[in-house]
Scaffold this active site. Structure first.
Site, PDB file in Angstrom:
ATOM      1  N   SER A 190     -90.859  16.324 -89.942  1.00  0.00           N
ATOM      2  CA  SER A 190     -92.060  16.044 -90.436  1.00  0.00           C
ATOM      3  C   SER A 190     -92.599  14.488 -89.916  1.00  0.00           C
ATOM      4  O   SER A 190     -93.855  14.354 -89.904  1.00  0.00           O
ATOM      5  CB  SER A 190     -92.125  15.878 -92.084  1.00  0.00           C
ATOM      6  OG  SER A 190     -91.828  17.086 -92.598  1.00  0.00           O
ATOM      7  N   HIS A 232     -94.312  21.595 -85.911  1.00  0.00           N
ATOM      8  CA  HIS A 232     -94.367  21.178 -87.133  1.00  0.00           C
ATOM      9  C   HIS A 232     -95.114  22.303 -88.000  1.00  0.00           C
ATOM     10  O   HIS A 232     -96.205  22.425 -87.882  1.00  0.00           O
ATOM     11  CB  HIS A 232     -95.100  19.917 -87.462  1.00  0.00           C
ATOM     12  CG  HIS A 232     -95.015  19.313 -88.621  1.00  0.00           C
ATOM     13  ND1 HIS A 232     -96.020  18.349 -89.220  1.00  0.00           N
ATOM     14  CD2 HIS A 232     -94.138  19.462 -89.616  1.00  0.00           C
ATOM     15  CE1 HIS A 232     -95.987  18.350 -90.544  1.00  0.00           C
ATOM     16  NE2 HIS A 232     -94.677  18.813 -90.862  1.00  0.00           N
ATOM     17  N   ASN A 245     -99.926  14.355 -91.416  1.00  0.00           N
ATOM     18  CA  ASN A 245     -99.118  13.426 -92.286  1.00  0.00           C
ATOM     19  C   ASN A 245     -99.567  12.094 -92.184  1.00  0.00           C
ATOM     20  O   ASN A 245     -99.539  11.393 -93.294  1.00  0.00           O
ATOM     21  CB  ASN A 245     -97.754  13.588 -92.176  1.00  0.00           C
ATOM     22  CG  ASN A 245     -97.266  15.073 -92.948  1.00  0.00           C
ATOM     23  OD1 ASN A 245     -97.951  15.571 -93.770  1.00  0.00           O
ATOM     24  ND2 ASN A 245     -96.056  15.301 -92.986  1.00  0.00           N
ATOM     25  N   GLU A 281     -98.409  22.171 -85.780  1.00  0.00           N
ATOM     26  CA  GLU A 281     -98.625  21.099 -85.009  1.00  0.00           C
ATOM     27  C   GLU A 281     -97.676  21.130 -83.924  1.00  0.00           C
ATOM     28  O   GLU A 281     -96.444  21.246 -84.165  1.00  0.00           O
ATOM     29  CB  GLU A 281     -98.374  19.861 -85.924  1.00  0.00           C
ATOM     30  CG  GLU A 281     -99.564  19.342 -86.597  1.00  0.00           C
ATOM     31  CD  GLU A 281     -99.396  18.107 -87.445  1.00  0.00           C
ATOM     32  OE1 GLU A 281    -100.448  17.277 -87.638  1.00  0.00           O
ATOM     33  OE2 GLU A 281     -98.484  17.590 -87.843  1.00  0.00           O
TER      34      GLU A 281
END
Ligand code: NAI
Length: 693
Positions: free
Chosen positions: A416, A437, A487, A449
């Site tokens: 992450s 991801h 994120n 991702e």
């Protein structure tokens, strides 16, 4: 024979089959209703009606499509509005004095289904797919679909189709009234037979337009369906407009159709429809690789997933669902058994819910090989690591992968936040390493991702993007930066929401404001759901290097110290009894928040929902500008795709970049300055010029 589109004196409009004119729509690949095709239909009908040897007419397409609806290439061009427009074509069909039967195979969507519904009758291949998908673009059917479908199948079923917008098989609608016949094969033959029966009887069946519905029942049914709309649907104008349009079925057809048209035209220019069109386009763009990484993907048949935890099991499921062979590798028997159980519970749950055939579930699971044996890795075309989020652990795992994976295998990490390059360094082949991801639950969430490390080879990135498509995900290319795109933005957003707690808002003020705007969940409810300890662990790891001048909100740490780790411990920002979230935060939480405000010398001021949403969006926009400038995102619109697909950002608001582009530029700059001031030390302001260009 398919009729050519370029009309000439000599062209054949139809093939005559024992008194029935079979008009074949021919505009490859999916018979979109271009100006050429529309003109052809009208002329073919004119010719067939005038031909004394013709007793009935069949309209048909090809294996792929009866018609997929409007021609997207024509949208916004003069051809779209050139006569005959679809409404004119439909009026011509309805006015035909010989029976017209639509023979459906492939897809009949949007305008294509409206055309079929206008005919006197419909015969469909069982496998044909029908739907009115306009709602996905913030619209309602605009060529009488809202008036025709309820007349054929009744209001509740018609609304069911129009609210989901999902194509469904003709078989599923076999007894609905939508079709006169649903057949396993020879749909044209069956349609000709029906047209002939009607011609023989000498009585032209009433057209769909002439049917009437009980006006009281229509009003009651629409009211009942309207009451069932969710809060998020109510925020989107198309849902209310759809109800209003269908309510028009209580009126004579012409009046109801007029009302539908007015509503449709209002929606076309609505901001929600613009945002949805933008998202549609942005998603198409996102899946394209930039020119410097154009390459042919490496073939992938067998995938090894390392780590069978929450993510590993979910990733394995979506690879199985996509027809791939999957090896699931764990560190010990117990963890492997847990992972296997996760996968098998998923499939038994799908079967029990009637969402999957037992045979399909069994076939998927038969392609799964659970193992503890690293030498098995040699079979994999692609490896996805999903072990604990710890650099040392991941580096050790990648050393093992390097030893066992075959040359040319693609090596992915689902990290992450960790640095892809540091992970790649643990191998002798960093060119084969990339980030993939996934989002939780990995078998549900669309976003993927695809993270490019410094040495990742173009064909490895191309393989990641291609895998995304195979897994029916929305792959978005990202640069290797802390938190990638999603994120990183989410952190900026959550920080801003935490600032708002110190400034005067309660968690529920923030959550309610954002869900009121259409977010799937507010940030504090999300934090409680995923567990506060994940963030706590990361904060503790960063504590040593955190500059004391940075505005740091310690509310989450205080909650964790009290054992309030979120839902799983029965309390976090909110408390939970029997799994139900209390609507407001309790006195303990309020006390912690008030102390945090006091410690920063802030006199708490309530924040309006509008202020909250604006500050949250501004924080996202600022981070988006930074990400674009740093090249972490290749295109501004990719950022919007990430937020909509992975973070519950309301799709009909387009995403933070789309939102920013609708705002007054001077006000944006002024408010971003204020945000920077309030955040204080270390806050970086992004450059709006590139973002809004
Ligand atoms: P988890 O703790 O549920 O699962 C990790 C699994 O890896 C465990 O079953 C463990 O036994 C196994 N494992 C650990 N070391 C191993 C080794 N040397 N060899 C084989 N198996 C090993 O963790 P979770 O939540 O599935 O996360 C995994 C990764 O996915 C992490 O990098 C995390 O940051 C990332 N991620 C997590 C998301 C989430 O929402 N949970 C979302 C997106 C990414």
């Amino acid at each position: 024979m398919p009729g050519p589109l370029f009309l000439s004196q000599t062209m054949t409009f139809y093939a005559l089959q024992d008194g029935i004119a079979v008009i074949t729509l021919h505009h490859p690949p999916v018979n979109s209703l271009s100006h050429g095709l529309r003109s052809f239909i009208v002329q073919a009908l004119d010719a067939a009606e005038a031909d004394p040897t013709v007793r009935g007419i069949v309209l048909t397409g090809n294996d792929k499509a009866f018609s997929a609806g409007a021609d997207v290439a024509e949208l916004g061009t003069p051809a779209q509005l050139a006569e005959p427009i679809l409404l004119t074509v439909l009026a011509r069909v309805a006015a035909c004095r010989k029976p017209v039967v639509a023979a459906l195979s492939g897809v009949a969507l949007g305008g294509g289904l409206e055309l079929a519904m206008t005919c006197h009758g419909r015969v469909a291949l069982a496998s044909a797919k029908v739907g009115l998908p306009e709602i996905h673009l913030g619209l309602i059917p605009g060529s009488t679909g809202t008036q025709l479908l309820p007349r054929l199948v009744g209001v509740p079923k018609a609304l069911g189709m129009m609210l989901t917008g999902q194509p469904q098989t003709a078989q599923a609608w076999a007894d609905s009234g939508l079709f006169d016949r649903v057949v396993p094969d020879d749909v044209v033959g069956a349609a000709c037979a029906l047209a002939r029966e009607w011609a023989d009887s000498g009585a032209l069946p009433a057209s769909t337009r002439e049917r009437t519905l009980d006006s009281t029942a229509v009003a009651e049914q629409v009211a009942a369906e309207r009451a069932k709309l969710s809060a998020r649907q109510r925020l989107q104008p198309a849902y209310g407009a759809l109800m209003d349009a269908v309510a028009g079925c209580a009126l004579p057809f012409a009046e109801g159709a007029k009302r539908e048209r007015e509503l449709f035209l209002q929606l076309v220019s609505s901001q929600a429809a613009q945002a949805l069109r933008y998202q549609f386009q942005a998603e198409r763009e996102a899946t394209k690789l930039p020119p410097d990484v154009q390459a042919t993907p490496r073939p992938v048949r067998t995938v090894t997933v390392i780590g069978a935890g929450t993510m590993g099991a979910g990733i394995a499921i979506c690879a199985l669902d996509a027809g791939l062979d999957v090896l699931l590798l764990e560190q010990n028997d117990e963890a492997l058994a847990r992972g296997q159980q996760r996968v098998s519970e998923h499939y038994s749950g799908r079967v029990a819910a009637g969402k999957m055939q037992p045979a399909v579930a069994a076939a998927a699971q038969s392609r799964l090989t659970p193992t503890l044996d690293w030498t098995q890795l040699a079979r994999a075309d692609l490896v996805i690591e999903a072990v604990f989020e710890d650099l040392a652990v991941k580096q050790a795992v990648f050393q093992q992968i390097d030893t066992h994976a075959r040359p040319g295998a693609v090596l992915a990490t689902n990290t992450s936040y960790l640095d892809i390059d540091q992970i790649a360094q643990a191998t002798s082949r960093p060119q084969d390493v990339l980030g993939l991801h996934f989002f939780s639950p990995a078998n549900v969430m669309k976003l993927l991702e695809v993270v490019r490390g410094a040495k990742t080879a173009p064909d490895v990135l191309a393989t990641g993007m291609a895998l995304g498509k195979t897994l029916k995900k929305m792959p978005v290319l990202c640069g290797n930066a802390f938190g990638f795109i999603g994120n990183r933005i989410y952190n900026a957003y959550r920080n801003q929401c935490e600032f708002m707690l110190e400034d005067g808002a309660w968690p529920e003020d923030v959550d309610n404001a954002l869900t009121g705007m259409g977010f799937a969940m507010g940030p504090f409810a999300v934090a409680d759901l995923s567990g506060l300890d994940i963030a706590w662990r990361m904060r503790k790891a960063q504590a040593a290097t955190r500059d004391p001048r940075v505005r740091y909100v310690s509310i989450l740490d205080r909650l964790c110290e009290l054992g309030r780790l979120g839902r799983k411990t029965g309390a976090g920002y909110y408390s939970y009894t029997n799994g139900r979230q209390a609507p407001t935060t309790d006195a303990t939480v309020r006390g912690i928040i008030e102390q945090a405000s006091a410690a920063r010398g802030i006199t708490r001021q309530p924040l309006s929902a509008e202020q909250i949403c604006r500050r949250a969006l501004l924080a996202m926009v600022n981070e988006a500008a930074l990400l674009l400038a740093e090249g972490v995102a290749a295109r501004a619109s990719d950022i919007d795709v990430v937020l909509v697909q992975g973070y519950g950002f309301p799709r009909w608001e387009g995403g933070p970049v789309f939102w920013a582009r609708q705002q007054d530029r001077a006000a944006l700059e002024r408010d971003l300055q204020a945000l920077a001031q309030a955040a204080g030390f270390g806050f970086r302001l992004g450059d709006l010029d590139t973002l809004l260009a």
